[in-house]
Write an enzyme that holds these catalytic residues in place. Structure first.
Site, short mmCIF file in Angstrom:
data_model
loop_
_atom_site.label_atom_id
_atom_site.label_comp_id
_atom_site.label_asym_id
_atom_site.label_seq_id
_atom_site.Cartn_x
_atom_site.Cartn_y
_atom_site.Cartn_z
N HIS A 1 39.38 48.77 34.44
CA HIS A 1 39.81 49.78 35.41
C HIS A 1 38.61 50.55 35.98
CE1 HIS A 1 43.93 49.00 34.46
NE2 HIS A 1 43.78 49.37 33.20
N GLU B 1 45.50 25.24 39.66
CA GLU B 1 44.88 26.17 38.71
C GLU B 1 45.16 25.80 37.26
OE1 GLU B 1 46.54 30.07 39.41
OE2 GLU B 1 48.42 29.20 40.14
N ASP C 1 41.71 30.93 36.87
CA ASP C 1 42.57 30.37 35.83
C ASP C 1 42.17 28.95 35.47
OD1 ASP C 1 44.12 32.53 35.23
OD2 ASP C 1 45.76 32.01 36.58
N CYS D 1 39.71 29.62 46.11
CA CYS D 1 39.77 31.07 45.97
C CYS D 1 39.38 31.42 44.54
CB CYS D 1 41.15 31.62 46.32
SG CYS D 1 42.51 30.96 45.32
#
Length: 590
Positions: free
Chosen positions: A198, A440, A464, A511
């Protein structure tokens, strides 16, 4: 005055948010709360439950206030961090177990809530899972907030800093990260954390440099110690010398000048020196991200994470609400393509109403297309919204986490049903809307030829794919070094997917982090990728690189790398190629 210069100490960590900063440290010591324990008379038990309920409501109010502030200051993407906190507060198991603990022990609510929260945290930590690790941070943050309310204490607020400082802490909670004020915070240093923590998300949003994973920096530093942080290379220097400060001052100026050079290519086409075009898209979470994507030179959206809209609330948005969001993006990007990934809930993306049960491994569990095919009415709501949005621009639809041809066929059948329902209502849509599959999962990579029969394009989700391929939890500090995009298995798998796509006339995009790292872009292009999609801020550098190089050279690089067996040798070859193409940048800098 003592003229002796304090010894310079260099600490190595993880480069998390780029930039250079130096200044006085502000060390946050995360001391444990002192929780009283005492028995509650039976007749006061209801009052104790009311105290608990009021504390939960007050915590929710505070979190909602923080979310609203962050949404207005930084944007919706950053604000969504606090949706997970609301879900923790509404977790029925956590609440009910706390109430049972009070009834069984007759102890005060602070003690019971702390005990139950700790049991949840210990259970999740023991499972060693990406999603659960992030959830532990959420539970810790929310638990501390509720306990402070019950105890009548105030939450730490980093906005109360009176001067510019570099924040140093064992870790930064989401609530603390939310109070970052760029006018007061020069940088962030944490003992723990990863590139996806975060604090890092907030740091990047504010353009504040950050170095994480330093293990014991907070123990080595005192308030007002003078430090320098290098968010490019992951270095923290205690007591930097005048020579070091001068050297880093030059580095900072040089980096800023280089970025200005990159930005000259932002709005130009990504065409190589020998005339070949690479499509450049942006990854977005909603309409609010479009302006920045266009400013950075995006020529479309390669990945629209539609679950972002779902995560903003506790219930599913209806078809019309989805349609408005999707069509707005299509209109803003027209005539450029917009690829909408269908709902990818599960794993680290949670919606409490449908994920009340815990899974031992959510990233490989009931998520993405598996969830959609089980909740077909909800899935068709989304498909109809996407179809209707296709009348407003160049929209494409893509399914995540496909593992076999049967799932792809089933999804396409539902798409055809959605088309029929739109026709019956007289709603306009693109009858020839293109369908794509995310690659993925390693299993999907090996059946590309079968999947190609049922779609028009592939998008390789490298994050992933690498994680599953190498069995590496990329946010686990102990094994983070094993997460290697330059691993021969990764390169060979990418090569296999792209070659299969090209043989079957399938457009293939990339991506994920590899697509957003300029070091890897020439390799991906040289392997035969048609498109890359990344965070908007890196697009100017990628465009500049593409315009300087030749596709023929990138193809030679790909052939060379495919023969290498050592990850370090692969990384060295990629770095050498990048530096050779970018050598002229410094000559253009004043």
């Amino acid at each position: 005055m003592d003229s002796e210069q304090p010894k310079e100490i260099v600490l190595d960590g993880i480069a998390a948010s780029p930039g250079v900063a130096h200044g006085s440290a502000f060390v946050i010591l995360q001391k444990e709360l002192e929780i009283p324990v005492y028995e509650i008379p039976v007749k006061q038990l209801e009052h104790e439950k009311e105290r608990f309920e009021k504390a939960l409501l007050e915590a929710r109010r505070q979190i909602a206030e923080i979310r609203h502030e962050i949404s207005g200051r930084l944007g919706e993407n950053e604000a969504r961090i606090f949706d997970a906190h609301i879900m923790v507060l509404e977790d029925r198991a956590l609440i009910e177990e706390t109430l049972r603990e009070m009834e069984d022990t007759a102890y005060n609510v602070e003690y019971c809530f702390r005990e139950v929260s700790n049991r949840f945290i210990e259970a999740f930590e023991a499972l060693q899972d990406d999603y659960l690790k992030e959830r532990v941070k959420d539970i810790e943050d929310v638990s501390r907030r509720v306990l402070q309310i019950l105890l009548g204490q105030t939450q730490r607020n980093l906005m109360e800093l009176v001067s510019e400082r570099i924040i140093v802490s064992e870790d930064i909670t989401p609530s603390e990260a939310a109070s970052f004020d760029k006018r007061k915070i020069l940088g962030v240093v944490t003992d723990s954390g990863s590139r996806t923590s975060h604090a890092v998300i907030m740091s990047r949003s504010l353009g504040v440099p950050a170095v994480v994973g330093l293990h014991n920096a907070s123990e080595q530093l005192d308030n007002d110690d003078y430090i320098l942080i290098d968010g490019y290379d992951g270095v923290v220097i205690i007591n930097p010398s005048e020579e070091t400060l001068f050297r880093y001052g030059e580095l900072k100026s040089e980096r800023q000048n280089i970025q200005r050079v990159f930005e000259t290519s932002a709005l130009l086409p990504a065409t190589t020196a020998d005339g070949h075009r690479l499509e450049i898209g942006a990854n977005i979470g909603g309409p609010e991200d479009c302006d920045a994507a266009l400013e950075h030179g995006a020529e479309g959206v390669g990945l629209y994470r539609t679950e972002a809209l779902f995560m903003q609330q506790d219930t599913f948005p209806d078809e019309d609400e989805q349609y408005k969001a999707y069509s707005k993006v299509a209109e803003m990007l027209a005539p450029h393509p917009v690829i909408l990934r269908t709902l990818d809930l599960g794993g680290d993306k949670h919606l409490s109403d449908f994920f009340v049960q815990n899974e031992n491994n959510p990233f490989m569990g009931f998520r993405a297309i598996r969830f959609c095919l089980e909740h077909r009415d909800l899935f068709k709501d989304q498909l109809r919204a996407i179809l209707r949005a296709s009348a407003s621009g160049n929209v494409k639809v893509m399914y995540p986490m496909i593992s076999n041809a049967e799932e792809l066929i089933a999804a396409n059948l539902l798409l055809e049903e959605a088309k029929a329902e739109c026709r019956a209502k007289g709603q306009k849509f693109d009858e020839n809307i293109q369908v794509g599959t995310m690659i993925e999962i390693p299993g999907a990579a090996y059946i590309c030829d079968l999947l190609a029969e049922h779609c028009q394009f592939f998008s390789i989700g490298t994050n992933d794919l690498i994680q599953y391929l190498l069995a590496v939890d990329r946010v686990n500090d102990r094994i983070a070094h094993l997460y290697e995009p330059n691993h021969p298995a990764v390169i060979r798998t990418l090569k296999m997917i792209i070659e299969s796509a090209n043989r079957h006339g399938i457009h293939v995009g990339i991506c994920g982090e590899m697509a957003g790292d300029p070091i890897y872009v020439p390799l991906l292009f040289g392997l035969g990728a048609n498109e890359i999609s990344a965070t908007g801020t890196v697009l100017p550098e990628i465009k500049y690189l593409i315009r300087k190089m030749k596709l023929a050279d990138a193809q030679m690089l790909a052939q060379e790398v495919a023969k290498l067996t050592d990850p370090h040798a692969i990384h060295s070859a990629l770095t050498k190629f990048y530096e050779a193409q970018m050598r002229g940048v410094l000559e253009q800098v004043d």
